[in-house]
Scaffold this motif. Structure first.
Motif: not given
Length: 344
Positions: A193-210, A278-284, A291-294
């Motif tokens: 489950g943690v690996i799935v989260l990391a993959i999804v976060a990485l993909v969405i993060g790249l989509v947002l910035v690249r 979680a989104v609000v605490i993350g600064g979005a 806002g960002n994935v990180r």
């Protein structure tokens, strides 16, 4: 005299920079403070095994939060993610139990990969309905997703008659085993489950910035009218973020059902509020465009590690709700300070 005149602004600049760093990195510093505090309060908190266990819990909220981030960046809100999670888990459980075809007198047991694809497709469909209602029919996001919250939850209750699908491990003879792989297996000691989260976060993060889609999303969230006049396909972007939110909710439903090896119609109740937190605490910014994935991932870990820490030291569940609510209010206040200052 000239030397003393220039040193004063420099000192003020250093103070301002430190304050800016603390404000913009508040989610990270909050997470560090939580880990240090609970490590002192409980001898079992600070351990690799406990961190991995807590991270597997965070995976559910993290997946929902990533989808919610995309919607909030667009200036919207998705209150249906918790119910979509529950409905996705129920549909997966229904398929794992076998689909009876009375006219043919057979019961079909789809393989796990087919269950996953169908469940994710269901999440995308729910998100697409939300997106179309909001983008084309101009239904306010709050109203559209609130209605879908009730529809999805009601369908889940109708499918199960209020009961729970148990024993979703499958039967080897029927070829439908492996559903619990998401919830219990590990790769290099890390839960799937943690690996799935990391993959999804990485993909969405790249989509947002690249990608162009990421630029369109930030532009339409910051000022939708200006983005539309600039040639941004704002309707397509809006529908896409709700589809992606539904997909993330469906994946979270699969992970949760796999961890529990059961699927209930009430799973995911109020999870949409945790995702927003979680989104609000993350600064979005709830107004969109910032806002960002990180930051969202840090926000999810803040909530997860705080909740699990309170459980470990034996704090009442009622106080856990109070603490979580206080953290959310503080995060919104800090967001107002940050973006209000940058606006000025």
């Amino acid at each position: 005299m000239a030397q003393s005149t220039t040193s004063a602004p420099a000192a003020g600049g250093i103070d301002l920079n430190i304050g800016k760093i603390l404000l913009e990195g508040r989610a990270f510093f909050a997470l560090v403070a939580i880990v240090i505090t609970f490590s002192f309060l409980s001898p079992v908190y600070f351990s690799i095994s406990n961190f991995l266990t807590m991270s597997s819990h965070v995976a559910i909220f993290g997946l929902l939060a990533i989808g919610m981030l995309l919607v909030i960046l667009n200036g919207g809100i998705d209150l249906s993610v918790g119910s979509t999670l529950g409905l996705s888990g129920v549909v997966a459980g229904y398929l794992m139990q076998g689909v009876e075809i009375p006219s043919a007198g057979i019961i079909m047991y789809p393989p796990v990969w087919a269950v996953v694809i169908l469940t994710v497709a269901l999440g995308a469909f729910v998100g697409a309905v939300n997106g179309v209602l909001i983008a084309f029919f101009k239904v306010p996001a709050f109203v559209a997703t609130l209605g879908m919250l009730y529809v999805a939850r009601g369908v889940a209750l109708l499918m199960t008659n209020g009961l729970t699908y148990n024993n979703l491990g499958g039967v080897e003879v029927l070829g439908n085993t492996g559903f619990d792989w998401l919830g219990f297996n590990r790769i290099a000691g890390v839960p799937i489950g943690v690996i799935v989260l990391a993959i999804v976060a990485l993909v969405i993060g790249l989509v947002l910035v690249r990608t162009a889609f990421g630029r369109w999303l930030y532009a339409s969230g910051g000022n939708e009218r200006a983005a539309e006049l600039s040639g941004v396909p704002t309707r397509g972007v809006k529908i896409s973020v709700y589809v992606l939110s539904g997909v993330c909710a469906a994946i979270a439903g699969l992970v949760l059902s796999s961890q529990l090896t059961s699927a209930g119609p009430t799973a995911g109740t109020t999870y949409e509020l945790t995702a927003i937190a979680a989104v609000v605490i993350g600064g979005a910014a709830l107004t969109g465009g910032r806002g960002n994935v990180r930051g969202t991932m840090l926000g999810a870990f803040v909530i997860g590690f705080l909740s699990d820490g309170l459980v470990i030291i034996g704090v009442s569940a009622y106080w856990q709700t109070v603490f979580t609510g206080a953290v959310i209010v503080l995060a919104v206040l800090l967001n107002s300070l940050q973006y209000g200052r940058s606006g000025r």
